[in-house]
Design a protein around this motif. Structure first.
Motif, PDB file in Angstrom:
ATOM      1  N   ALA A 664       0.806  -1.209   0.000  1.00 51.74           N
ATOM      2  CA  ALA A 664       0.000   0.000   0.000  1.00 51.74           C
ATOM      3  C   ALA A 664       0.843   1.265   0.000  1.00 51.74           C
ATOM      4  O   ALA A 664       0.611   2.185  -0.778  1.00 51.74           O
ATOM      5  N   LEU A 665       1.823   1.323   0.893  1.00 57.12           N
ATOM      6  CA  LEU A 665       2.616   2.540   1.002  1.00 57.12           C
ATOM      7  C   LEU A 665       3.437   2.804  -0.251  1.00 57.12           C
ATOM      8  O   LEU A 665       3.599   3.956  -0.673  1.00 57.12           O
ATOM      9  N   SER A 666       3.968   1.739  -0.860  1.00 53.08           N
ATOM     10  CA  SER A 666       4.744   1.932  -2.085  1.00 53.08           C
ATOM     11  C   SER A 666       3.850   2.446  -3.201  1.00 53.08           C
ATOM     12  O   SER A 666       4.288   3.227  -4.047  1.00 53.08           O
ATOM     13  N   TYR A 667       2.592   2.035  -3.230  1.00 54.55           N
ATOM     14  CA  TYR A 667       1.680   2.535  -4.251  1.00 54.55           C
ATOM     15  C   TYR A 667       1.392   4.018  -4.041  1.00 54.55           C
ATOM     16  O   TYR A 667       1.300   4.782  -4.998  1.00 54.55           O
ATOM     17  N   MET A 668       1.237   4.420  -2.772  1.00 56.16           N
ATOM     18  CA  MET A 668       1.026   5.850  -2.487  1.00 56.16           C
ATOM     19  C   MET A 668       2.239   6.663  -2.928  1.00 56.16           C
ATOM     20  O   MET A 668       2.108   7.816  -3.347  1.00 56.16           O
ATOM     21  N   ARG A 669       3.415   6.043  -2.843  1.00 54.82           N
ATOM     22  CA  ARG A 669       4.638   6.761  -3.226  1.00 54.82           C
ATOM     23  C   ARG A 669       4.814   6.787  -4.742  1.00 54.82           C
ATOM     24  O   ARG A 669       5.170   7.823  -5.316  1.00 54.82           O
ATOM     25  N   ASP A 670       4.569   5.640  -5.424  1.00 54.15           N
ATOM     26  CA  ASP A 670       4.976   5.495  -6.814  1.00 54.15           C
ATOM     27  C   ASP A 670       3.881   5.872  -7.824  1.00 54.15           C
ATOM     28  O   ASP A 670       4.200   6.224  -8.965  1.00 54.15           O
ATOM     29  N   LEU A 671       2.620   5.763  -7.425  1.00 50.73           N
ATOM     30  CA  LEU A 671       1.541   5.978  -8.378  1.00 50.73           C
ATOM     31  C   LEU A 671       0.902   7.337  -8.166  1.00 50.73           C
ATOM     32  O   LEU A 671       0.698   7.776  -7.023  1.00 50.73           O
ATOM     33  N   THR A 672       0.556   7.971  -9.279  1.00 47.32           N
ATOM     34  CA  THR A 672      -0.121   9.263  -9.208  1.00 47.32           C
ATOM     35  C   THR A 672      -1.622   9.010  -9.144  1.00 47.32           C
ATOM     36  O   THR A 672      -2.296   8.867 -10.169  1.00 47.32           O
ATOM     37  N   VAL A 673      -2.147   8.952  -7.908  1.00 50.56           N
ATOM     38  CA  VAL A 673      -3.569   8.708  -7.708  1.00 50.56           C
ATOM     39  C   VAL A 673      -4.187   9.928  -7.055  1.00 50.56           C
ATOM     40  O   VAL A 673      -3.495  10.822  -6.543  1.00 50.56           O
ATOM     41  N   ASP A 674      -5.508   9.958  -7.051  1.00 48.54           N
ATOM     42  CA  ASP A 674      -6.236  11.099  -6.482  1.00 48.54           C
ATOM     43  C   ASP A 674      -6.930  10.760  -5.175  1.00 48.54           C
ATOM     44  O   ASP A 674      -7.259  11.650  -4.399  1.00 48.54           O
ATOM     45  N   GLU A 675      -7.131   9.479  -4.933  1.00 46.46           N
ATOM     46  CA  GLU A 675      -8.028   9.104  -3.844  1.00 46.46           C
ATOM     47  C   GLU A 675      -7.575   7.776  -3.261  1.00 46.46           C
ATOM     48  O   GLU A 675      -7.087   6.893  -3.973  1.00 46.46           O
ATOM     49  N   VAL A 676      -7.728   7.655  -1.947  1.00 49.90           N
ATOM     50  CA  VAL A 676      -7.441   6.404  -1.252  1.00 49.90           C
ATOM     51  C   VAL A 676      -8.706   5.968  -0.514  1.00 49.90           C
ATOM     52  O   VAL A 676      -9.257   6.745   0.271  1.00 49.90           O
ATOM     53  N   LYS A 677      -9.145   4.734  -0.787  1.00 51.73           N
ATOM     54  CA  LYS A 677     -10.337   4.206  -0.119  1.00 51.73           C
ATOM     55  C   LYS A 677      -9.886   3.193   0.937  1.00 51.73           C
ATOM     56  O   LYS A 677      -9.292   2.162   0.596  1.00 51.73           O
ATOM     57  N   LEU A 678     -10.175   3.502   2.180  1.00 53.19           N
ATOM     58  CA  LEU A 678      -9.765   2.638   3.280  1.00 53.19           C
ATOM     59  C   LEU A 678     -10.637   1.391   3.320  1.00 53.19           C
ATOM     60  O   LEU A 678     -11.864   1.476   3.282  1.00 53.19           O
ATOM     61  N   ASP A 679      -9.997   0.231   3.421  1.00 58.37           N
ATOM     62  CA  ASP A 679     -10.716  -1.039   3.410  1.00 58.37           C
ATOM     63  C   ASP A 679     -11.642  -1.148   4.625  1.00 58.37           C
ATOM     64  O   ASP A 679     -11.308  -0.696   5.726  1.00 58.37           O
TER      65      ASP A 679
END
Length: 785
Positions: A664-679
């Motif tokens: 999860a954390l690596s995706y927040m670092r590496d990918l340009t996303v706009d939104e995070v949905k908490l499981d």
């Protein structure tokens, strides 16, 4: 068949007295019954079989005419009625029977049928020589003999011997469903031949021929013709030439009578041989035997060629085997060095083929493999090589330009869109396809390396379950691939399913094609203002017999069998159509759709989404793509490219079920996303679990630092909603606010909110910490996601 037995039984009872007093009447009646039976069978058959029974009916009809004429000669007292027109009519039957046997024989080429005729001619000629030496030459030399009578007398045993020879050889190579009918025809002709031989002998020796014992063979033969016609209705004829080993009977049968004829000739003096027809018959025999041996040598050469061809063919499917594929690939790589052309290798493996074998049986699996090979072969060009490497793994060698390789590969994949009809049921089977192309600038690439590359690409396709053609690239070498020899076989292990999986898969494919899947929408609320800020589209399957199926009940099939592309197109276009209808009603509602993460490696995806939005004149900002984090992510570089293109178009990106995976954390670092949905599994324990609350608080703070919107899903209590609002979570959704709603019900909710300016009229008061949908306004739907 029972009806015919009753007819024969009635005939036997009615004619019992006639049989004792005069068998001629019985013979006429029985020949007519045989004629009717042959016609009756001919009407129920088609093609060569029908022609065979029509020919036999002509012979039996001619025999009936002969029997009637013979009876007439006796009634009017004609003296010396032999030979007569009746004999000409009788002689038609053996000729017709020989033709019928040849027509009914299957698994024979034109050459082998010609050899059957020559074998019959050799046996008949040999029999004629033996009969001449044993009986006829003495009569020829001792008393004046009518030459016509002698010719007719010889015609009966000669024709009968030829027919019996053909019958024996045809029976020796008969296949299942044919043997009984052919045996009955041969036995019928045997009965006729015995009585014919007895009649000729008695006539030649000037003995009475009116005895009833002589008629038994004819009557028995006619009865057997009736039985053959009855069984002939179920005759299993096969037009294709079957590759069969030569029967032992066909080898020795022509030689034994020829040996007896040779012995008989050596017992005669030269003067006696010259006085009779033996020299002429001998010349015919030599010519026939020489022609036969020429045909045998030709058949042997064809058999050797067929054996050599089969050594290079897969015995089950008929396509090439590993040996021929390896040879062709090595040759193509050598020609590539000389002509600077590219060589492509496609390797494909059938996904979950083991399910078919385990649930429907290996015979069905074998038939499916044959149909798969046939379909692949229909997709390639004339110069391409299709081979089965083993198990359910196939390969195609494609020579030419690079675009030819990719064109053929995509054509092969598209061929699997249609189900296979096996054992009366539809089976939708999907392949994992890998393609490797040897470019002109790789002179040192070997055939083994190229095949290994295609193998690696195939395993990449199998892991991703996204369908389509996976073209080899260097990044695939970083993935773990099972260690296999270049031409080893066998699929990757796959999950096992019940027998109903195959049927459900076919129904799912039909539901996707017929747009029978439906969408429901779960509202997303701004936790600070209580305003609805969007909806999430959730797919459902209203199954005709199993009821409403949740995604967990059919999405595994979608992923496993490569249907995600089709279902994604269906969901996105249906959702955007609903957004367009909501706009017509004066409602602007952003929508989020779920994506299978490996689909994000498809470079065509951004263009498809942009076109769908443009066709409806919708703003890209109204679409959010939610990517399930626990399924991430094989090809990170391609995924980054796709995400960047989506954001360039203005489409929002969200990581769904955040925290359920390991990266999860690596995706927040590496990918340009706009939104995070908490499981939801993080959200549910917040009120009682301080560790869970600390993790959620940390993720919310980190998302704020990165400028990302946080969405909490699965909110089911007021305390959870209030805690999230106080700790800075932006958006919430869950059953506490609203269950998923059909489109028309959602419009009602949105219009009420729009008219009131808030959600107060629906019983929602997020800011007071007592948010709850009124049960009278919104039906409680079972949680399905």
């Amino acid at each position: 068949m029972t009806g015919w037995l009753l007819v024969l039984g009635g005939l036997s009872s009615a004619s019992l007295f006639s049989l004792v007093t005069n068998t001629d009447n019985v013979m006429i009646e029985l020949s007519l019954v045989a004629l009717v039976a042959a016609v009756w069978t001919a009407r129920s058959c088609r093609g060569r079989v029908r022609l065979a029974w029509i020919t036999l009916a002509v012979g039996l009809g001619s025999f009936s005419v002969g029997a009637m004429l013979w009876r007439y000669y006796k009634l009017v007292g004609v003296k010396h009625p032999y030979p007569s027109v009746a004999d000409a009519a009788y002689l038609v039957l053996p000729i017709a029977t020989a033709v019928a046997l040849l027509l009914l024989s299957s698994g024979h080429s034109r050459t082998s049928r010609t050899r059957l005729i020559l074998d019959g001619l050799i046996v008949a000629g040999s029999f004629t020589i033996v009969g001449w030496v044993a009986v006829l030459d003495e009569l020829w030399n001792s008393v004046p003999v009518d030459r016509l009578q002698m010719a007719v007398s010889a015609s009966y045993p000669v024709l009968d011997a030829a027919v019996l020879t053909i019958g024996v050889l045809v029976v020796a190579r008969a296949q299942r469903g044919q043997r009984l009918t052919l045996i009955l025809l041969t036995l019928a002709m045997s009965g006729i031949a015995i009585s014919d031989g007895g009649f000729v002998y008695l006539t030649a020796t000037y003995q009475p021929t009116s005895g009833q014992v002589l008629d038994i063979g004819w009557l028995l033969g006619l009865a057997l013709f009736v039985a053959a016609a009855i069984t002939g209705r179920g005759f299993a004829h096969r037009e294709a030439v079957a590759a069969q080993s030569v029967s032992f009977t066909s080898v020795w049968l022509p030689f034994v009578p020829l040996m007896f004829a040779s012995v008989a000739v050596f017992t005669e003096s030269p003067e006696d041989l010259k006085a009779g027809p033996i020299p002429v018959i001998g010349i015919v025999l030599l010519l026939a035997f020489g022609a036969r041996q020429v045909l045998v040598m030709g058949e042997n050469r064809m058999l050797l060629a067929a054996v050599a061809e089969q050594a290079l063919r897969d015995p089950l499917t008929g396509v090439g085997n590993r040996i021929v594929f390896r040879d062709h690939l090595n040759h193509a790589m050598q020609m590539r060095e000389r002509d600077a052309l590219s060589v492509g290798v496609l390797v494909m493996d059938l996904d979950d083929f083991k399910v078919v074998n385990d649930t429907l049986g290996h015979p069905v699996g074998d038939e499916l493999l044959s149909l798969v090979a046939e379909r692949i072969d229909g997709c390639v060009r004339a110069g391409d090589t299709v081979a089965r490497l083993g198990g359910d793994e196939f390969a195609v060698l494609i020579e030419g330009r690079v675009d030819n390789s990719q064109l053929v590969a995509h054509r092969v994949v598209e061929a699997f869109e249609e189900p296979f009809i096996v054992d009366g049921q539809e089976l939708l089977i999907r392949p994992s396809v890998g393609l490797a192309v040897a470019e002109a600038d790789e002179p040192d690439l070997t055939a083994e390396d190229l095949l290994k590359r295609a193998d690696i690409a195939m395993y990449s396709a199998k892991r991703s379950r996204t369908g389509g053609v996976h073209l080899f690239n260097a990044e695939m070498l970083l993935a773990e691939v099972p260690d296999r020899e270049p031409f080893a076989s066998g699929p990757l292990p796959v999950s096992r399913s019940g027998a109903s999986t195959i049927q459900l898969l076919g129904e799912l494919r039909h539901a996707i094609d017929q747009f029978e899947l439906t969408l429901v929408y779960q509202p997303k609320f701004d936790l600070r203002t209580a305003a609805i800020v969007g909806v999430e589209a959730l797919v459902r399957w209203p199954h005709p017999t199993r009821g409403l199926l949740a995604p967990d009940e059919f999405l595994p099939l979608v992923r496993r069998y490569g249907l995600m592309g089709s279902i994604t197109d269906l969901v996105v276009n249906t959702a955007l159509d609903d957004v367009l209808r909501w706009r017509t009603a004066g409602l602007e509602v952003p929508i989020a759709v779920n994506m299978f993460a490996p689909s994000m490696a498809d470079l065509r995806l951004p263009g498809k989404f942009a076109k769908s939005l443009a066709d409806r004149s919708l703003s890209p900002s109204q679409l959010t793509v939610e990517i399930t984090e626990d399924l991430f992510l094989d090809n990170m570089d391609r995924t980054k490219t796709v995400l960047n293109q989506l954001q360039e178009y203005g489409i929002r990106i969200a990581i769904d079920d955040f925290g359920s995976g390991y990266s999860a954390l690596s995706y927040m670092r590496d990918l340009t996303v706009d939104e995070v949905k908490l499981d939801r599994h993080f959200i549910a324990p917040i009120p009682a679990d301080q560790r869970a609350a600390a993790v959620v608080r940390a993720v919310v703070n980190l998302a704020d630092e990165l400028g990302l919107t946080t969405v909490a899903e699965g909110i089911e209590t007021a305390a959870t909603a209030d805690w999230l609002r106080r700790h800075g979570c932006h958006v919430g959704q869950g059953y506490y606010f609203s269950p998923p709603l059909p489109s028309d019900k959602l419009v009602e909710v949105l219009q009420k909110c729009e008219s009131d300016g808030t959600c107060q009229t629906l019983g929602c008061a997020v800011r007071e910490g007592s948010c709850r949908w009124a049960e009278s306004d919104v039906p409680q739907i079972e949680l399905m996601r």
